[in-house]
Design a protein around this motif. Structure first.
Motif, short mmCIF file in Angstrom:
data_model
loop_
_atom_site.label_atom_id
_atom_site.label_comp_id
_atom_site.label_asym_id
_atom_site.label_seq_id
_atom_site.Cartn_x
_atom_site.Cartn_y
_atom_site.Cartn_z
N LEU A 215 40.46 32.59 56.14
CA LEU A 215 41.13 32.82 54.85
C LEU A 215 40.13 33.05 53.71
O LEU A 215 40.40 33.85 52.80
N GLY A 216 38.99 32.38 53.78
CA GLY A 216 37.98 32.54 52.72
C GLY A 216 37.59 34.00 52.51
O GLY A 216 37.74 34.54 51.41
N GLU A 218 39.09 36.63 53.52
CA GLU A 218 40.28 37.42 53.19
C GLU A 218 40.60 37.31 51.69
O GLU A 218 40.94 38.29 51.03
N LEU A 219 40.47 36.10 51.19
CA LEU A 219 40.73 35.85 49.77
C LEU A 219 39.67 36.57 48.92
O LEU A 219 40.00 37.17 47.88
N SER A 220 38.42 36.55 49.36
CA SER A 220 37.37 37.27 48.63
C SER A 220 37.64 38.77 48.61
O SER A 220 37.48 39.42 47.58
N PHE A 222 40.52 40.12 48.78
CA PHE A 222 41.69 40.34 47.92
C PHE A 222 41.28 40.34 46.45
O PHE A 222 41.76 41.15 45.66
N VAL A 223 40.37 39.44 46.09
CA VAL A 223 39.85 39.41 44.72
C VAL A 223 39.21 40.76 44.38
O VAL A 223 39.43 41.32 43.30
N ARG A 225 40.00 43.60 45.65
CA ARG A 225 41.08 44.59 45.49
C ARG A 225 41.71 44.48 44.11
O ARG A 225 42.06 45.48 43.49
N LEU A 226 41.86 43.25 43.61
CA LEU A 226 42.43 43.07 42.27
C LEU A 226 41.47 43.60 41.20
O LEU A 226 41.90 44.17 40.19
N GLN A 227 40.18 43.40 41.43
CA GLN A 227 39.20 43.91 40.46
C GLN A 227 39.21 45.43 40.45
O GLN A 227 39.07 46.06 39.39
N LEU B 230 39.84 29.51 46.28
CA LEU B 230 38.82 29.74 47.31
C LEU B 230 37.86 28.54 47.38
O LEU B 230 37.51 28.05 48.46
N LEU B 233 39.41 25.53 49.20
CA LEU B 233 39.83 25.66 50.60
C LEU B 233 39.25 24.57 51.49
O LEU B 233 39.88 24.15 52.45
#
Lengths: 298, 298
Positions: A215-216, A218-220, A222-223, A225-227, B230, B233
């Motif tokens: 998940l770590g 994946e979350l990075s 995603f961040v 993608r938002l940027q 993050l 986690l």
């Protein structure tokens, strides 16, 4: 090697919570006297407890289940459960039905949740494929679609499509805290994006924290993608193209699986099942001679 | 000053698309011959076009509407529309019904969407409060709750509770592209978190891009929240507390509004309405003497 016939003539269960046992019995289910009794008589044992309790249950049943019996689970992370199971003698196949709601407990049980649900059964090095086929036959007979993948592949995929949405639902709920006007204006997009935020916090925390390795990153991502989206906010054409690309992905979900392949049960099966899972394939039936696969295309 | 009685004995409409006009007439609605005709006879004119078309429609009706008539809109950003309206002579009150789905066009129209929906009517410097009250009376009579706020407050709140969820839905859809296994495993949390990604891309892009002043900082704040998640986690207790806080926010949505206050229609009304909106208040009725406000507490 062939799929064992599932010989059980009935199902029974047990729960640590006496109240749950009474409710289950009242609902007409067969409730065992104890976990030990259940473990001793079960050909297939579904361990349906949250991740933090898995180790204790495995220890409790170890030595009680027959060597020929199969132990599986329904936890939302697979590598840690596989590693726990490896310390015991029983035959283990990791499982994860992709079905549920933000509610939990016996009162939230609903057989309809499983209708055509995807149910992961993991294949790792050392997985007993005969046990896997027995479980796949049983689970497809319940009307579910069985998805073959490794524990690692599972953990990465659910980090993206399940655990990440739970993080987003929580972060969006927190963003709206202390904003009475925002809470008044919130409508359908907020409602749906935050629905799973009311899942029991210890369950989500165990799910997300227990899968932090997958998940770590994946979350990075995603961040990032938002940027990227933030950068596009003042570029109307790029922004519209980005939303169009996203809409096309979503419009093709859930994927249509129509192409049928019958995989013979032979030495190449594990490899072929994993390749099929990676390509969006799913097992819809198991016979004594082959596995029926449905996939998105030829 | 008092709320004008809404004198209209009927409603009629017009659309640039001839096919839509035919469908509306077939459905029993009264369709005007032209936008010009409609503008000339309407006491209240609802301009229901996407943001990029607002300027053209305002120019088209300018000079045709009576000075006593009211023009309003249903666009999801309010400051840019207010600025466009300010270049014309008509009486304008910005509006935004918080109701809709990912579908669009006449076939997607559904009166049920408006049942108890929140409908923003903006109050800015220079807003004609008599016109505002007339509109609020009309809209509450449709069964909607009218939310008073400034255009700036609106744009910030919807950036958070509406535009941000649309960005998240798109980013999550794109994250799942080229991942057939993930798409197979995706279930309810993915389904709901991405639902609005199939909204027409030019509509979402206009909505988000048109509100970039408010959405940009909101998106940056959200990125910081994800980076915080993050970091948590690998801290089980902090992670569970974070999910618990999020769940508590979501469990209290939608807010319960029971406390009634009758605001007299006097010189302090605009200020009082704005204070009420900020505190989660909503207008549920307008009489000749007062405004009925419902709020979350005394």
């Amino acid at each position: 090697m062939q799929a064992a016939n599932f010989r059980a003539t009935g199902a029974s269960g047990w729960d640590t919570n006496a109240h749950t046992r009474i409710r289950a019995a009242t609902a007409g289910l067969v409730v065992a006297e104890s976990l030990e009794e259940l473990a001793a008589v079960s050909e297939v044992l579904f361990v349906a407890v949250p991740m933090p309790d898995i180790g204790g249950v495995f220890a409790g049943i170890s030595g009680l289940v027959e060597p020929s019996s199969i132990v599986t689970d329904v936890t939302s992370v697979k590598q840690p459960v596989r590693d726990l199971a490896a310390t015991h003698e029983f035959t283990f196949v990791g499982g994860h039905p992709m079905a549920g709601t933000e509610a939990s407990g016996f009162a939230a049980s609903d057989a309809e949740l499983l209708a055509e649900a995807a149910w992961v059964l993991t294949i790792d090095e050392g997985t007993d494929l005969t046990a896997w086929l027995t479980l796949a036959g049983l689970i497809t007979s319940l009307g579910c679609r069985v998805i073959p993948c490794t524990s690692l592949e599972h953990d990465r995929a659910v980090a993206r499509v399940s655990h990440l949405p739970h993080i987003l639902a929580a972060a969006l709920s927190i963003a709206a805290a202390d904003d009475p006007l925002g809470m008044t204006l919130a409508a359908g997009s907020f409602r749906d994006a935050t629905r799973v935020a009311t899942t029991r916090p210890e369950l989500i925390a165990a799910m997300c924290g227990g899968n932090s390795d997958a998940l770590g990153p994946e979350l990075s991502d995603f961040v990032a993608r938002l940027q990227d989206a933030l950068f596009k906010l003042d570029q109307p054409d790029a922004l519209a193209s980005w939303f169009a690309a996203a809409g096309a992905v979503r419009a093709n979900w859930p994927p249509v699986v129509t192409h049928r392949t019958d995989l013979p049960i032979d030495d190449k099966l594990a490899e072929q099942l994993l390749a099929a899972g990676r390509a969006g394939g799913q097992v819809t039936a198991v016979t004594t001679e082959h596995v029926v696969l449905r996939g998105p295309s030829a």
